[in-house]
Design an enzyme around this catalytic site. Structure first.
Site, mmCIF file in Angstrom:
data_model
loop_
_atom_site.group_PDB
_atom_site.id
_atom_site.type_symbol
_atom_site.label_atom_id
_atom_site.label_comp_id
_atom_site.label_asym_id
_atom_site.label_seq_id
_atom_site.Cartn_x
_atom_site.Cartn_y
_atom_site.Cartn_z
ATOM 1 N N SER A 145 0.858 -1.192 0.000
ATOM 2 C CA SER A 145 0.000 0.000 0.000
ATOM 3 C C SER A 145 0.886 1.231 0.000
ATOM 4 O O SER A 145 2.071 1.152 0.356
ATOM 5 C CB SER A 145 -0.854 -0.014 1.281
ATOM 6 O OG SER A 145 -1.425 1.252 1.531
ATOM 7 N N TYR A 158 -2.572 -0.805 10.417
ATOM 8 C CA TYR A 158 -2.430 -1.014 8.972
ATOM 9 C C TYR A 158 -1.094 -0.455 8.477
ATOM 10 O O TYR A 158 -0.369 -1.109 7.723
ATOM 11 C CB TYR A 158 -3.600 -0.323 8.263
ATOM 12 C CG TYR A 158 -3.744 -0.617 6.790
ATOM 13 C CD1 TYR A 158 -4.403 -1.761 6.341
ATOM 14 C CD2 TYR A 158 -3.255 0.273 5.830
ATOM 15 C CE1 TYR A 158 -4.561 -2.022 4.990
ATOM 16 C CE2 TYR A 158 -3.412 0.025 4.472
ATOM 17 C CZ TYR A 158 -4.064 -1.120 4.052
ATOM 18 O OH TYR A 158 -4.221 -1.372 2.709
HETATM 19 P P1 NAD Z 1 -11.348 -6.677 -0.140
HETATM 20 O O1 NAD Z 1 -11.978 -6.410 1.185
HETATM 21 O O2 NAD Z 1 -12.139 -6.417 -1.389
HETATM 22 O O3 NAD Z 1 -10.836 -8.182 -0.207
HETATM 23 C C1 NAD Z 1 -10.146 -8.742 0.876
HETATM 24 C C2 NAD Z 1 -9.995 -10.232 0.665
HETATM 25 O O4 NAD Z 1 -9.285 -10.754 1.783
HETATM 26 C C3 NAD Z 1 -11.314 -10.987 0.583
HETATM 27 O O5 NAD Z 1 -11.190 -12.037 -0.357
HETATM 28 C C4 NAD Z 1 -11.467 -11.552 1.986
HETATM 29 O O6 NAD Z 1 -12.262 -12.735 2.048
HETATM 30 C C5 NAD Z 1 -10.015 -11.851 2.308
HETATM 31 N N1 NAD Z 1 -9.758 -11.988 3.734
HETATM 32 C C6 NAD Z 1 -10.003 -11.085 4.719
HETATM 33 N N2 NAD Z 1 -9.660 -11.618 5.905
HETATM 34 C C7 NAD Z 1 -9.166 -12.866 5.653
HETATM 35 C C8 NAD Z 1 -8.669 -13.911 6.459
HETATM 36 N N3 NAD Z 1 -8.602 -13.800 7.786
HETATM 37 N N4 NAD Z 1 -8.285 -15.053 5.851
HETATM 38 C C9 NAD Z 1 -8.384 -15.210 4.498
HETATM 39 N N5 NAD Z 1 -8.848 -14.241 3.690
HETATM 40 C C10 NAD Z 1 -9.237 -13.104 4.270
HETATM 41 O O7 NAD Z 1 -9.994 -5.844 -0.125
HETATM 42 P P2 NAD Z 1 -9.112 -5.173 -1.284
HETATM 43 O O8 NAD Z 1 -9.357 -3.717 -1.260
HETATM 44 O O9 NAD Z 1 -9.209 -5.920 -2.543
HETATM 45 O O10 NAD Z 1 -7.670 -5.358 -0.629
HETATM 46 C C11 NAD Z 1 -6.778 -6.391 -1.008
HETATM 47 C C12 NAD Z 1 -5.385 -6.004 -0.547
HETATM 48 O O11 NAD Z 1 -5.010 -4.777 -1.150
HETATM 49 C C13 NAD Z 1 -5.257 -5.797 0.977
HETATM 50 O O12 NAD Z 1 -4.039 -6.313 1.432
HETATM 51 C C14 NAD Z 1 -5.273 -4.292 1.103
HETATM 52 O O13 NAD Z 1 -4.600 -3.856 2.259
HETATM 53 C C15 NAD Z 1 -4.523 -3.895 -0.156
HETATM 54 N N6 NAD Z 1 -4.775 -2.522 -0.571
HETATM 55 C C16 NAD Z 1 -6.038 -2.114 -0.867
HETATM 56 C C17 NAD Z 1 -6.242 -0.796 -1.256
HETATM 57 C C18 NAD Z 1 -7.598 -0.260 -1.584
HETATM 58 O O14 NAD Z 1 -7.719 0.965 -1.715
HETATM 59 N N7 NAD Z 1 -8.609 -1.086 -1.743
HETATM 60 C C19 NAD Z 1 -5.156 0.082 -1.344
HETATM 61 C C20 NAD Z 1 -3.882 -0.388 -1.035
HETATM 62 C C21 NAD Z 1 -3.718 -1.697 -0.663
#
Ligand code: NAD
Length: 263
Positions: A145, A158
């Protein structure tokens, strides 16, 4: 150019939603057999699995491993190796968020965020590395991130976890440097996914703002382009990291944040 991943197996954690689901589709689209993973409704997850297999003509397995449990992570990696012949690509993507001032931050939320966003990648990497070494090729890609290098208030766990994930990735890159495997982070700014949508109410409360103010003045305020990153753009970067052209990119943090961390 899209890499040919036809003889590769990829494990993508947290891939039943958002960025992970897009990465799973991109890798399967390049021919990789994939293991998807996530929490939630079993029937929904199985339909995602079947959809990926059918759309891309690959084998797609689902692992219900909870990223809070080391033994379940080990089982997920072992399943990929046993049923799909190896673990060539590991995408550490599962992640959660919680927004609250430090003095009100629930300790159990701290533990869960560090567990899922940082400790789980350690367990997955340590289980996957022997398979990559044996194959003489590997790709470890972690969705970090902008918070891997920069901080924001109210996101203590985070920010700490993502800074740690980048450190872990650098160590993996150095340890694997002569093995044919690389380890890198992709660091998006804000991507419109359920993870972002769900933090809006807490941010409204923590900062005393309306929903529109949170989107304009907090989320997009950080990104000079004033646009959300798309999941597809992150997935395309992951695909590139799997290519031959990226074989000398290791230990890197690839910012994809509309200029956020350039400021
Ligand atoms: P999301 O909430 O859409 O998806 C999260 C996924 O993680 C889901 O499939 C969920 O089932 C799974 N998950 C959550 N807890 C879990 C657990 N205990 N065991 C197994 N699976 C688990 O999130 P996203 O926005 O797609 O984020 C994905 C990654 O990208 C994360 O690491 C997040 O920190 C990172 N990220 C997201 C953003 C953003 O703006 N969305 C920005 C930077 C980084």
């Amino acid at each position: 150019m899209t890499p040919d991943l036809q003889d590769k197996t990829a494990v993508i954690t947290g891939s039943t939603s958002g960025i992970g689901l897009e990465i799973a589709n991109a890798l399967a689209g390049a021919g990789a057999n994939v293991v998807i993973n996530g929490l939630g409704d079993a029937a929904h997850n199985d339909s995602l699995r079947a959809e990926i297999a059918e759309r891309h003509g690959v084998t797609c397995l689902f692992s219900p491993a909870n990223m809070l449990h080391a033994d379940e992570i080990e089982t997920m990696i072992a399943m990929a190796a046993e049923q799909l012949g190896g673990v060539d690509i590991l995408v550490n993507n599962a992640g959660i968020q919680h927004v609250a001032p430090l003095e009100e931050f629930p300790p159990q939320k701290w533990d869960a965020i560090i567990g899922i966003n940082l400790t789980a990648p350690f367990h997955a990497i340590r289980a996957a590395v022997p398979h990559m070494k044996r194959a003489g090729w590997g790709r470890i890609i972690s969705t970090a991130s902008a918070h891997a290098s920069d901080a924001s208030p109210f996101k203590s766990a985070y920010v700490a976890a993502k800074h740690g994930l980048l450190g872990l990735t650098k160590v993996a890159a150095l340890e694997l440097a002569r093995s044919g495997a690389t380890a890198n982070c992709i660091s998006p700014g804000y991507v419109w996914t359920p993870l972002v949508e769900e933090q809006i109410p807490d941010t409204m409360e923590a900062r005393g703002l309306t929903r529109e103010q949170v989107i304009e003045d907090v989320l997009l305020d950080a990104q000079p382009t004033k646009q959300f990153v798309t999941s597809r753009q992150v997935a395309e970067a992951a695909l590139f990291l799997c290519s031959e052209a990226a074989s000398q990119i290791t230990g890197a943090n690839i910012a994809m944040d509309g200029g956020w961390t350039a400021q």
